[in-house]
Design a protein around this motif. Sequence first.
Motif, short mmCIF file in Angstrom:
data_model
loop_
_atom_site.label_atom_id
_atom_site.label_comp_id
_atom_site.label_asym_id
_atom_site.label_seq_id
_atom_site.Cartn_x
_atom_site.Cartn_y
_atom_site.Cartn_z
N UNK A 8 0.84 -1.19 0.00
CA UNK A 8 0.00 0.00 0.00
C UNK A 8 0.87 1.25 0.00
N UNK A 9 0.54 2.18 -0.88
CA UNK A 9 1.26 3.45 -0.92
C UNK A 9 0.75 4.32 0.24
N UNK A 10 1.69 4.74 1.09
CA UNK A 10 1.29 5.58 2.22
C UNK A 10 1.80 7.02 2.10
N UNK A 11 2.74 7.23 1.18
CA UNK A 11 3.28 8.58 0.97
C UNK A 11 3.91 8.64 -0.41
N UNK A 12 3.84 9.79 -1.05
CA UNK A 12 4.50 10.00 -2.34
C UNK A 12 5.25 11.32 -2.28
N UNK A 13 6.51 11.26 -2.67
CA UNK A 13 7.32 12.47 -2.72
C UNK A 13 8.31 12.35 -3.87
N UNK A 14 8.22 13.27 -4.83
CA UNK A 14 9.16 13.29 -5.97
C UNK A 14 9.23 11.96 -6.72
N UNK A 15 8.08 11.40 -7.07
CA UNK A 15 8.00 10.14 -7.83
C UNK A 15 8.54 8.93 -7.06
N UNK A 16 8.66 9.06 -5.75
CA UNK A 16 9.06 7.93 -4.91
C UNK A 16 7.95 7.71 -3.89
N UNK A 17 7.44 6.48 -3.86
CA UNK A 17 6.39 6.13 -2.92
C UNK A 17 6.99 5.43 -1.71
N UNK A 18 6.46 5.72 -0.56
CA UNK A 18 6.72 4.90 0.62
C UNK A 18 5.59 3.89 0.64
N UNK A 19 5.96 2.61 0.63
CA UNK A 19 4.98 1.53 0.60
C UNK A 19 5.03 0.77 1.91
N UNK A 20 3.91 0.15 2.25
CA UNK A 20 3.79 -0.55 3.53
C UNK A 20 3.17 -1.92 3.33
N UNK A 21 3.77 -2.92 3.95
CA UNK A 21 3.21 -4.27 4.02
C UNK A 21 3.32 -4.72 5.47
N UNK A 22 2.19 -4.80 6.15
CA UNK A 22 2.15 -5.23 7.56
C UNK A 22 3.14 -4.46 8.44
N UNK A 33 4.93 3.82 -13.48
CA UNK A 33 3.49 3.64 -13.23
C UNK A 33 2.80 5.00 -13.20
N UNK A 34 1.90 5.23 -14.12
CA UNK A 34 1.16 6.49 -14.18
C UNK A 34 -0.04 6.47 -13.23
N UNK A 35 -0.30 7.59 -12.61
CA UNK A 35 -1.53 7.77 -11.85
C UNK A 35 -1.58 7.14 -10.48
N UNK A 36 -0.47 6.71 -9.94
CA UNK A 36 -0.49 6.11 -8.60
C UNK A 36 -0.76 7.19 -7.56
N UNK A 37 -1.56 6.85 -6.55
CA UNK A 37 -1.93 7.79 -5.50
C UNK A 37 -1.78 7.14 -4.14
N UNK A 38 -1.69 7.97 -3.12
CA UNK A 38 -1.68 7.47 -1.74
C UNK A 38 -2.95 6.66 -1.53
N UNK A 39 -2.80 5.48 -0.94
CA UNK A 39 -3.92 4.58 -0.70
C UNK A 39 -4.03 3.46 -1.72
N UNK A 40 -3.37 3.61 -2.88
CA UNK A 40 -3.37 2.56 -3.89
C UNK A 40 -2.51 1.39 -3.45
N UNK A 41 -2.86 0.20 -3.93
CA UNK A 41 -2.03 -0.99 -3.75
C UNK A 41 -1.28 -1.23 -5.05
N UNK A 42 0.00 -1.54 -4.92
CA UNK A 42 0.85 -1.75 -6.09
C UNK A 42 1.67 -3.02 -5.93
N UNK A 43 2.12 -3.54 -7.06
CA UNK A 43 3.08 -4.62 -7.10
C UNK A 43 4.43 -3.98 -7.44
N UNK A 44 5.45 -4.34 -6.68
CA UNK A 44 6.77 -3.74 -6.84
C UNK A 44 7.75 -4.81 -7.29
N UNK A 45 8.57 -4.47 -8.27
CA UNK A 45 9.63 -5.37 -8.74
C UNK A 45 10.91 -4.57 -8.87
N UNK A 46 11.96 -5.03 -8.24
CA UNK A 46 13.29 -4.42 -8.33
C UNK A 46 13.25 -2.93 -7.99
#
Length: 76
Positions: A8-22, A33-46
């Motif tokens: 889950x994206x919990x913060x976005x700053x300068x095209x870098x998201x802070x993501x959280x899993x448990x 990835x276009x259009x990602x917002x705080x609260x979205x769920x994403x799959x991350x690779x590398x």
Amino acid sequence: MCLAIPSKIIRIENQVATIDVDGVQRNASLLLLDGAQVGDYVIVHAGFAIHKIDEAEAMESLKLLKEALAFAESDD
């Protein structure tokens, strides 16, 4: 092998998201990835968010991963 864990994206700053899993937080680039917002769920690779998924799908995936971990731990 790569394991796709919804995050889950919990913060976005300068095209870098802070993501959280448990409660575990990491940074992921949003450059692919276009259009990602705080609260979205994403799959991350590398280190890059590569795909958005809906919350229901994310919750189901996380539930199945937790069940698999519990099963693996019960074998030990």
